[in-house]
Design an enzyme around this catalytic site. Structure first.
Site, short mmCIF file in Angstrom:
data_model
loop_
_atom_site.label_atom_id
_atom_site.label_comp_id
_atom_site.label_asym_id
_atom_site.label_seq_id
_atom_site.Cartn_x
_atom_site.Cartn_y
_atom_site.Cartn_z
N GLU A 1 -28.07 -24.44 26.09
CA GLU A 1 -29.19 -23.63 25.61
C GLU A 1 -29.75 -24.26 24.35
OE1 GLU A 1 -26.05 -20.23 24.62
OE2 GLU A 1 -28.06 -19.63 24.06
N HIS B 1 -22.68 -23.72 24.72
CA HIS B 1 -21.25 -23.45 24.65
C HIS B 1 -20.58 -23.61 26.02
CE1 HIS B 1 -22.28 -19.48 26.40
NE2 HIS B 1 -23.41 -19.72 25.75
N ASP C 1 -25.03 -17.78 32.72
CA ASP C 1 -25.71 -17.50 31.46
C ASP C 1 -26.97 -18.34 31.42
OD1 ASP C 1 -24.75 -18.00 27.93
OD2 ASP C 1 -26.54 -17.14 28.87
N GLU D 1 -32.27 -21.78 28.74
CA GLU D 1 -30.81 -21.97 28.91
C GLU D 1 -30.47 -22.09 30.38
OE1 GLU D 1 -28.49 -18.60 27.53
OE2 GLU D 1 -26.74 -19.88 27.30
N ASP E 1 -32.62 -13.25 28.12
CA ASP E 1 -31.34 -13.92 28.32
C ASP E 1 -30.47 -13.01 29.20
OD1 ASP E 1 -29.31 -15.84 26.01
OD2 ASP E 1 -29.05 -15.44 28.15
N HIS F 1 -17.76 -17.41 25.57
CA HIS F 1 -17.69 -18.59 24.70
C HIS F 1 -16.34 -19.26 24.89
CE1 HIS F 1 -17.09 -20.70 20.74
NE2 HIS F 1 -17.94 -21.39 21.46
O1 HZT Z 1 -24.30 -17.35 20.19
S1 HZT Z 1 -23.03 -17.22 20.83
O2 HZT Z 1 -22.15 -16.21 20.32
C1 HZT Z 1 -22.24 -18.72 20.78
C2 HZT Z 1 -22.81 -19.94 20.82
C3 HZT Z 1 -21.88 -20.98 20.71
C4 HZT Z 1 -20.61 -20.52 20.60
S2 HZT Z 1 -20.60 -18.82 20.69
N1 HZT Z 1 -23.34 -16.88 22.39
C5 HZT Z 1 -22.26 -16.32 23.16
C6 HZT Z 1 -22.58 -14.87 23.47
C7 HZT Z 1 -22.19 -13.89 22.57
C8 HZT Z 1 -22.45 -12.56 22.86
C9 HZT Z 1 -23.11 -12.24 24.05
F1 HZT Z 1 -23.34 -10.96 24.31
C10 HZT Z 1 -23.52 -13.22 24.94
C11 HZT Z 1 -23.26 -14.54 24.63
C12 HZT Z 1 -24.28 -17.73 23.07
C13 HZT Z 1 -25.24 -16.90 23.87
N2 HZT Z 1 -25.78 -15.76 23.47
C14 HZT Z 1 -26.55 -15.37 24.53
N3 HZT Z 1 -26.50 -16.29 25.51
N4 HZT Z 1 -25.64 -17.25 25.08
MN MN Z 2 -27.62 -16.77 27.18
MN MN Z 3 -25.31 -18.92 26.16
MN MN Z 4 -25.80 -16.62 21.36
#
Ligand code: HZT
Ligand code: MN
Ligand code: MN
Ligand code: MN
Length: 371
Positions: free
Chosen positions: A257, A224, A155, A352, A144, A232
């Site tokens: 995703e 998201h 992303d 994603e 990712d 987010h």
């Molecule tokens: O799971 S999440 O926190 C989320 C999903 C829905 C609402 S917030 N997240 C956001 C995020 C959080 C921290 C990161 F370092 C990077 C991204 C989605 C995601 N993770 C990886 N890629 N996309």
């Molecule tokens: Mn991601």
């Molecule tokens: Mn994401």
């Molecule tokens: Mn995430």
């Protein structure tokens, strides 16, 4: 003038490959049904032109980030091999992102920590300093990668395997993400979109050691919306049907995703935290701990509200930061994002894309010839 070609490993900044500063448009799809009028509507085209008074504005930033993403992941898919240390995989990807995006403080760089979650872990694992773990040939690796240009974050993620056992799992998740991308659109309800994703995911099964397992959408993970410097954006696209009547809106950016699992289809927070981000609405609490005060200054300077990880703190010159970091988390100033894992022995996969809901059409800006 001779055309400049990207090296392998990738080292050439994109402004040298795109001297006119214009980056390629992603795949575009027309909106469906009641939104079809948008494609031809004069007014919508006018809105779009206004947003694009010159190529350097608006969409061009996310397109530059997406082109970096495509070139780095093309290299990653080739160089990542069983037997490699996770920390070397992370550094190889991040070195590539930093070189191609021509990292420049908060103006452009890595969008968030490189996710390298393995097997039953679906998201938010990246190696911490000192992690000596090695990629195994039976592992299912979710890559990712985040790239940002002027706070516009691309992303996008894919899953890598090195043996054919879980091919059907990957096919299910790729298809579910493509369903999500295809059904997304202006005025589409988030709860309805989740239902389409679930339907595609659940139409697959995978045979493992003679046992047929249903592919389950992970019901507590989601796509998201994405805002400027904010991974987010506040809207979530779940992976199972629900009655969230919230609509997608014109001008929004979304990470579509999906995650499939052969386990419970539910993740819990498990293992050492690596991912963090300063909260956008961080409270202004007076910090007693001097080390916490100086760490927060370093976080604001280096990352702002972009997510980061412990390796990036060390790269920024911080050391012996753990007490201060845990204090910032306990004060609600920094949000921690622990690894999210299904049950041991299960396998999870992710795909994603980042999409733009433009006035006249939907742009899948991170689409490549790989996924
Ligand atoms: O799971 S999440 O926190 C989320 C999903 C829905 C609402 S917030 N997240 C956001 C995020 C959080 C921290 C990161 F370092 C990077 C991204 C989605 C995601 N993770 C990886 N890629 N996309
Ligand atoms: Mn991601
Ligand atoms: Mn994401
Ligand atoms: Mn995430």
């Amino acid at each position: 003038k001779k055309k400049v070609e990207q090296t392998e490993p990738p080292t050439i900044g994109l402004s040298k490959l795109f001297p006119d500063g214009k980056y390629p448009e992603g795949e575009t799809q027309e909106y469906k049904d009641d939104n079809a009028f948008r494609t031809t509507s004069e007014e919508k085209r006018y809105d779009e032109q206004m947003a694009m008074e010159d190529p350097e504005v608006t969409y061009n930033h996310i397109r530059r980030a997406a082109e970096v993403h495509r070139q780095v992941r093309q290299y990653a898919r080739k160089f990542i091999k069983p037997g490699m240390r996770m920390i070397d995989i992370a550094n190889g990807i991040e070195d590539g992102v930093r070189a191609l995006v021509e990292e420049d403080g908060l103006d452009s760089g890595v969008g968030f920590p490189t996710g390298l979650s393995l097997n039953h872990c679906a998201a938010h694992y990246t190696p911490n300093p000192g992690d000596t773990s090695v990629l195994g040939e039976k592992d299912v690796l979710k890559v990712d990668i985040g790239v940002h240009v002027k706070g516009r974050i691309c992303d996008s993620a894919f899953t890598l395997t090195f043996d054919p056992t879980y091919e059907k799992l990957l096919e299910a998740v790729k298809a579910a993400t493509d369903t999500g991308v295809r059904e997304a659109g202006i005025d589409v309800r988030l709860g309805e979109l989740a239902g389409y994703i679930q339907e595609t995911m659940e139409s697959y099964e995978v045979e493992v050691n003679g046992k047929v397992l249903p592919v389950k959408p992970i019901d507590n993970l989601s796509g998201h919306s994405i805002n400027l410097y904010q991974i987010h954006g506040g809207k979530s696209v779940l992976l199972v049907k629900n009655d969230d009547q919230t609509k997608m809106e014109e001008g929004e950016y979304f990470a579509i995703e999906t995650f499939g699992s052969t386990g419970r289809g539910k993740v819990i927070e498990q293992g050492e935290v690596s991912h963090y981000a300063r909260r956008v609405d961080a409270p202004h609490v007076p910090l007693r701990l001097t080390s916490a005060k100086s760490l927060l200054q370093s976080i604001n300077k280096n990352f702002g509200t972009l997510p980061w990880c412990r390796r990036y703190l060390e790269r920024a010159g911080e050391s012996r930061y753990l007490l201060a970091l845990n204090h910032l988390v306990s004060q609600g100033i920094v949000q921690d994002y622990p690894p999210l894992c299904d049950v041991r022995g299960s396998m999870t996969a992710q795909f994603e894309h980042t999409i733009l809901l433009r006035p006249t059409r939907k742009e899948i800006v991170s689409r490549g010839d790989d996924y």
